[in-house]
Design an enzyme around this catalytic site. Structure first.
Site, PDB file in Angstrom:
ATOM      1  N   ASP A  71      -9.134   3.415  42.174  1.00  0.00           N
ATOM      2  CA  ASP A  71     -10.463   3.495  41.554  1.00  0.00           C
ATOM      3  C   ASP A  71     -10.857   4.946  41.424  1.00  0.00           C
ATOM      4  OD1 ASP A  71     -10.614   0.770  41.730  1.00  0.00           O
ATOM      5  OD2 ASP A  71     -11.576   0.824  43.711  1.00  0.00           O
ATOM      6  N   ASP A  77     -23.927  10.027  44.983  1.00  0.00           N
ATOM      7  CA  ASP A  77     -25.196   9.432  44.533  1.00  0.00           C
ATOM      8  C   ASP A  77     -24.960   8.269  43.584  1.00  0.00           C
ATOM      9  OD1 ASP A  77     -24.426  11.510  42.906  1.00  0.00           O
ATOM     10  OD2 ASP A  77     -26.349  12.558  43.009  1.00  0.00           O
ATOM     11  N   GLU A 100     -33.652   5.923  40.579  1.00  0.00           N
ATOM     12  CA  GLU A 100     -33.780   7.286  40.088  1.00  0.00           C
ATOM     13  C   GLU A 100     -32.594   7.699  39.221  1.00  0.00           C
ATOM     14  OE1 GLU A 100     -33.268  10.621  42.961  1.00  0.00           O
ATOM     15  OE2 GLU A 100     -32.412  11.210  41.058  1.00  0.00           O
ATOM     16  N   GLU A 101     -31.443   7.109  39.474  1.00  0.00           N
ATOM     17  CA  GLU A 101     -30.234   7.485  38.734  1.00  0.00           C
ATOM     18  C   GLU A 101     -30.132   6.850  37.354  1.00  0.00           C
ATOM     19  OE1 GLU A 101     -27.626   9.575  39.566  1.00  0.00           O
ATOM     20  OE2 GLU A 101     -28.818  10.217  41.277  1.00  0.00           O
ATOM     21  N   ASP A 122     -34.503   5.473  45.394  1.00  0.00           N
ATOM     22  CA  ASP A 122     -33.789   6.736  45.198  1.00  0.00           C
ATOM     23  C   ASP A 122     -32.520   6.569  46.024  1.00  0.00           C
ATOM     24  OD1 ASP A 122     -32.741   9.266  45.228  1.00  0.00           O
ATOM     25  OD2 ASP A 122     -34.592  10.284  45.803  1.00  0.00           O
ATOM     26  N   LEU A 124     -29.794   8.289  46.677  1.00  0.00           N
ATOM     27  CA  LEU A 124     -29.417   9.364  47.595  1.00  0.00           C
ATOM     28  C   LEU A 124     -30.359  10.528  47.352  1.00  0.00           C
ATOM     29  CD1 LEU A 124     -27.226   9.023  49.642  1.00  0.00           C
ATOM     30  CD2 LEU A 124     -25.735  10.412  48.254  1.00  0.00           C
ATOM     31  N   ASP A 125     -31.157  10.808  48.339  1.00  0.00           N
ATOM     32  CA  ASP A 125     -32.110  11.907  48.221  1.00  0.00           C
ATOM     33  C   ASP A 125     -31.563  13.104  48.987  1.00  0.00           C
ATOM     34  OD1 ASP A 125     -34.883  13.000  47.713  1.00  0.00           O
ATOM     35  OD2 ASP A 125     -34.726  13.158  49.883  1.00  0.00           O
ATOM     36  N   GLU A 286     -39.857   8.521  45.113  1.00  0.00           N
ATOM     37  CA  GLU A 286     -39.978   9.397  46.282  1.00  0.00           C
ATOM     38  C   GLU A 286     -41.403   9.388  46.835  1.00  0.00           C
ATOM     39  OE1 GLU A 286     -38.365  12.676  43.984  1.00  0.00           O
ATOM     40  OE2 GLU A 286     -36.506  12.650  45.125  1.00  0.00           O
TER      41      GLU A 286
HETATM   42  P1  AHG Z   1     -32.520  14.138  44.677  1.00  0.00           P
HETATM   43  O1  AHG Z   1     -31.370  14.595  45.528  1.00  0.00           O
HETATM   44  O2  AHG Z   1     -32.831  12.686  44.852  1.00  0.00           O
HETATM   45  O3  AHG Z   1     -32.371  14.531  43.226  1.00  0.00           O
HETATM   46  O4  AHG Z   1     -33.845  14.853  45.206  1.00  0.00           O
HETATM   47  C1  AHG Z   1     -33.859  16.231  45.405  1.00  0.00           C
HETATM   48  C2  AHG Z   1     -35.241  16.649  45.800  1.00  0.00           C
HETATM   49  C3  AHG Z   1     -35.615  16.431  47.249  1.00  0.00           C
HETATM   50  O5  AHG Z   1     -34.772  15.755  48.056  1.00  0.00           O
HETATM   51  C4  AHG Z   1     -35.772  17.812  47.774  1.00  0.00           C
HETATM   52  O6  AHG Z   1     -36.765  17.908  48.730  1.00  0.00           O
HETATM   53  C5  AHG Z   1     -36.068  18.615  46.581  1.00  0.00           C
HETATM   54  O7  AHG Z   1     -35.365  18.029  45.554  1.00  0.00           O
HETATM   55  C6  AHG Z   1     -35.637  20.041  46.764  1.00  0.00           C
HETATM   56  O8  AHG Z   1     -36.029  20.773  45.691  1.00  0.00           O
HETATM   57  P2  AHG Z   1     -35.883  22.356  45.686  1.00  0.00           P
HETATM   58  O9  AHG Z   1     -34.429  22.639  45.589  1.00  0.00           O
HETATM   59  O10 AHG Z   1     -36.642  22.768  44.464  1.00  0.00           O
HETATM   60  O11 AHG Z   1     -36.511  22.869  46.939  1.00  0.00           O
HETATM   61 MN    MN Z   2     -34.717  12.373  45.625  1.00  0.00          MN
HETATM   62 MN    MN Z   3     -31.547  11.027  44.314  1.00  0.00          MN
END
Ligand code: AHG
Ligand code: MN
Ligand code: MN
Length: 341
Positions: A71, A77, A100-101, A122, A124-125, A286
């Site tokens: 695979d 994410d 979110e994706e 979300d 994977l944050d 979020e």
């Molecule tokens: P994701 O990984 O779901 O796209 O979210 C990213 C978000 C969050 O987790 C984080 O606090 C923020 O982006 C960080 O942003 P900066 O790099 O601007 O600080």
């Molecule tokens: Mn996020």
């Molecule tokens: Mn995310």
């Protein structure tokens, strides 16, 4: 006969038992909701299994974006996104999902039954932190559907956060945690990997009324409004009582920054700026679920002017500024943003 109580064995409060005992308090509960939360905890374990392999992909010979079974190796994410969807699509709990994706709604496959809930997540944050072995997580929000039956619609999804019936997050850190609320306190469970169960480790979490930590990406300082800049300046001044300024902590994974804020108190901010007037964070995936958790622990969440949970969403991926944490700290932030201080 009642089994004699011993001091050595405490009450085993697994996540599953907690959910079932919570549902028993509602005589009209059908079990649909318990099933939903249970399926989510399984999804969490499947994602965790993959997260723990994050640094091993190349060592184990799974290069060229193919894994051992041929695979394609997915970005984590995307993997989390699909895993959560597949763990949740067939149980009959949900009528629609949004992640979110994905730009559009995620519909329940036609061969599965529709349920009365909506799941927004979300997957994977903090995904930018994966390669540095820094804590990341998944965030979820649950609403009751508004439409009567059949496939869920945008109307079911675009509800204000105050209408959530449950929300929470899963942390992939030095241990794995499942933190959730159904409006009756916020409870945290830690995975005991040896038995594969989440055990209650943080009962009824209460956020301190005021804290001494601030968390924000201060690299954006020059883009912020003068009001926001004054607020940060205030945080750096010596507090009369403690004799120290606030401490700065920023992980860069919202879910982990908010988790620390929940336990230690203080404030996390992602304000709007000259370039992005609504900041970066997304209301549905979020801000709403984390606001629900923090409010249920006695804290507050605002976009700088109004309560996050009162915002009527206009679109799936809309962004809002976020000020979240201890009640006193959030209200001080609002006073600065409003120009009152
Ligand atoms: P994701 O990984 O779901 O796209 O979210 C990213 C978000 C969050 O987790 C984080 O606090 C923020 O982006 C960080 O942003 P900066 O790099 O601007 O600080
Ligand atoms: Mn996020
Ligand atoms: Mn995310």
């Amino acid at each position: 006969m009642e089994y004699p109580r011993t001091a050595t064995v405490s009450k085993f409060m697994t996540l599953e038992r907690h959910i079932v005992e919570g549902a028993r308090a509602h005589p009209d509960a059908t079990g649909e909701f318990s099933g939903l939360l249970h399926a989510l905890s399984l999804a969490a374990k499947l994602v965790w299994r993959e997260v723990t392999k994050a640094g091993l992909v190349n060592i184990l010979g799974t290069t060229n974006h193919k894994n051992v079974s041929g695979d394609e190796v997915k970005k984590l994410d995307e993997f989390a996104d699909e895993t959560i969807f597949k763990a949740m699509d067939h149980g009959g709990h949900l009528c629609v999902m949004a992640s979110e994706e994905n730009e559009d709604l995620l519909h329940i496959p036609a061969n599965y039954p529709y349920g009365k809930y909506v799941l927004i997540y979300d997957p994977l944050d903090g995904s930018g932190n994966i390669d540095a072995n820094v804590t990341i997580g998944s965030i979820f929000s649950v609403h009751r559907r508004l439409t009567a039956s059949g496939k869920g619609t945008m109307e079911d999804v675009l509800q204000p956060g105050c209408r959530q019936v449950a929300a929470g997050y899963i942390l992939f850190g030095s241990s794995m945690m499942f933190v959730y609320s159904t409006g009756h306190g916020v409870h945290g469970f830690t995975l005991d990997a040896t038995v594969g169960e989440f055990l209650l480790s943080h009962q009824n979490i209460q956020i301190p009324k005021k804290g001494s930590i601030y968390s924000m990406n201060e690299g954006n300082f020059n883009r912020w409004s003068p009001e926001m800049q004054r607020f940060v300046q205030y945080l750096k001044e010596e507090d009369k009582e403690s004799g120290r300024p606030y401490s700065a902590r920023y992980i860069g994974s919202l879910v982990a920054d908010v988790h620390r804020t929940l336990l230690y108190g203080g404030i996390y901010c992602y304000p709007g700026d000259k370039k992005n007037t609504n900041g970066k964070l997304r209301l549905m995936y979020e801000n709403n679920p984390l606001a629900y958790i923090v409010e249920n622990a006695g804290g507050a969440a605002s976009d700088g002017r109004k309560r996050i949970l009162d915002i009527q969403p206009g679109s799936l991926h809309q962004r809002t500024p976020l000020f979240i944490g201890s009640r006193d700290d959030v209200s001080i932030a609002e006073e600065f943003i409003d120009g009152k201080r």
